[in-house]
Scaffold this active site. Sequence first.
Site, mmCIF file in Angstrom:
data_model
loop_
_atom_site.group_PDB
_atom_site.id
_atom_site.type_symbol
_atom_site.label_atom_id
_atom_site.label_comp_id
_atom_site.label_asym_id
_atom_site.label_seq_id
_atom_site.Cartn_x
_atom_site.Cartn_y
_atom_site.Cartn_z
ATOM 1 C CD GLU A 34 -2.800 1.066 2.486
ATOM 2 O OE1 GLU A 34 -2.813 0.062 3.218
ATOM 3 O OE2 GLU A 34 -3.480 2.085 2.691
ATOM 4 N NE ARG A 258 3.858 -8.009 10.583
ATOM 5 C CZ ARG A 258 3.256 -7.203 9.712
ATOM 6 N NH1 ARG A 258 2.212 -7.603 9.034
ATOM 7 N NH2 ARG A 258 3.707 -5.980 9.508
ATOM 8 C CE LYS A 268 3.028 0.219 4.728
ATOM 9 N NZ LYS A 268 2.441 -0.109 3.411
#
Length: 555
Positions: A34, A258, A268
């Site tokens: 994103e 992850r 982020k």
Amino acid sequence: MSEEKSLNFLEEIIEEDLKNNTHQGRVHTRFPPEPNGYLHIGHAKSICVNFGLAQKYNGKCNLRFDDTNPSTEETAYVESIKTDIEWLGFKWDHEYYTSDYFGTLYQYAQQLILKGLAYVDDSTAEEMATLKGTPTTVGVNSPYRNRSIEENAQLFEEMRAGKYPDGAKVLRAKIDMKHDNMLMRDPVIYRIKHAHHHRTGDAWCIYPMYDFAHGQSDSIEEITHSICTMEFIPHRELYDWLIEKLEIFPSHQYEFARGNVSYMVTSKRRLLQLVKENHVAGWDDPRMPTISGLRRRGYTPASIRTFWEHVGVAKRDNTIDINLLEFYIREELNKVALRRMAVLDPIKLIINNLDEHESISLQAENNHEVENAGERTISFSKNLWIERDDFMENPPNKYFRLGPGLKVRLKHAFIIACTHFTKDQNGQITEVYADYYPESKSGQDTSGIKVKGVIHWLDASSAKQAEVRLYDRLFTVEDPTSETGDFKDYINPNSLTIIQNAWIEPALTSASLEDKFQFLRLGYFCKDRNSTNEHIIFNRTVGLKDSWAKEVKKG
Ligand code: ATP
Ligand code: MG
């Protein structure tokens, strides 16, 4: 290399698919960031996995910007993401944007409505949350759930036409309000948001939700293996349901753990806070766990790839010790870094038995770890710089550096013997005096004098002044996000030390930003991008200490 590595679980899945000729032997992955921030070390893992699998199996990997949220996305982030992926050493086969599919996604939503599988709901967010139930209690149908197909089609068209304000209505998939999986309890798939989008401008005022965009985009691109992180496991059921009901290309989702690294924050949203609130000097501050921060710090793409390769992919979440990352950068820099000398905390060393204008040329090897790394010429003269802590007025036993009456070797040069020193009125040592032994030249030593210590130094007549920035961990605890209070309460106040008056070898002034150096005894360094000819700045990538090496060799 003869080393046989066993397959990881994703490779096993792919090899099984290839064997069964699923998707006609095609492997097509994607990396779907994103564009709402810079990529970080965790994203690098996903990049290595997705691009790496495509490479290994002669497949393709798309770069898809998952830009369904108009309010947080920016074109500048798109550019930084592309730069970082290329720098890591990967090339995407196609560059796509979910926003390019807004038209198709809108049609897919219409199809669900026509199949009686989606409805427009006027409930408020609070009402919907209440009716949704909990993991232990079933949900209740919305009063709008039984709207007719015609009414839903009409309302959805009006939503798209801008007839309603933000939040007035949503489109929901009609699945099962009693489903065990909360995400299957009639999930919202479209919302109204009158916002300017960085690519589609004002063309849309309704935007698809993540779950309605992601899997459908995979299908549109005919992605065979859609690889994401473990937190998406509950989404897989919805992913499959939507693809099945829409009868589109059967992409499949697979999840891996992850990548988290101790003392680093990989989110982020949180990194954006550090930037916005000026806790760091930007996304590429060398203390940041971003790809751009690591690059500016002096990390190489290969060291990051090797690190994630070594960590491997698994299904269990865990945190990797930051020392392991530092181990891999040291290992690489040890091979490629040119050896240089720098003095960070200088005191003057004066050679008694040399004249003011005498200068002796010496050869110094660039890197003894590799063949043909060559040599450089350095000069030795009366006035030198050494580190303040390489001299002690009252040295203890076994202090093998310099003190009154002590001998030490100057690296690449001569053995010296300290004769005396001077102090200022505050008791600070100002100058150290020594005799040098001309017959003790490194490599041609016939002096017969034995010394235990070797120290680095610079010729004061040719050394250049520089700023040197030393970094420590950005946080004082391994996982600042799992501590009580705000993660920013755990920022290390001493994460940056700036040394204004360091001295460096003259050859370092012409270094490029990509060049890697080892400053003898001090660590690995690279030039900072804010360096100018007048004001040279070096960043320390990592120190020399390597307590992790043994652990890695043990396996
Ligand atoms: P963040 O919380 O930092 O915003 P994200 O998952 O929301 O992370 P995206 O831009 O959506 O960020 O991520 C792009 C891809 O990178 C996704 O497939 C995501 O699963 C993956 N990814 C993100 N963080 C990690 C991580 N720490 N380790 C491995 N993969 C990750
Ligand atoms: Mg995300």
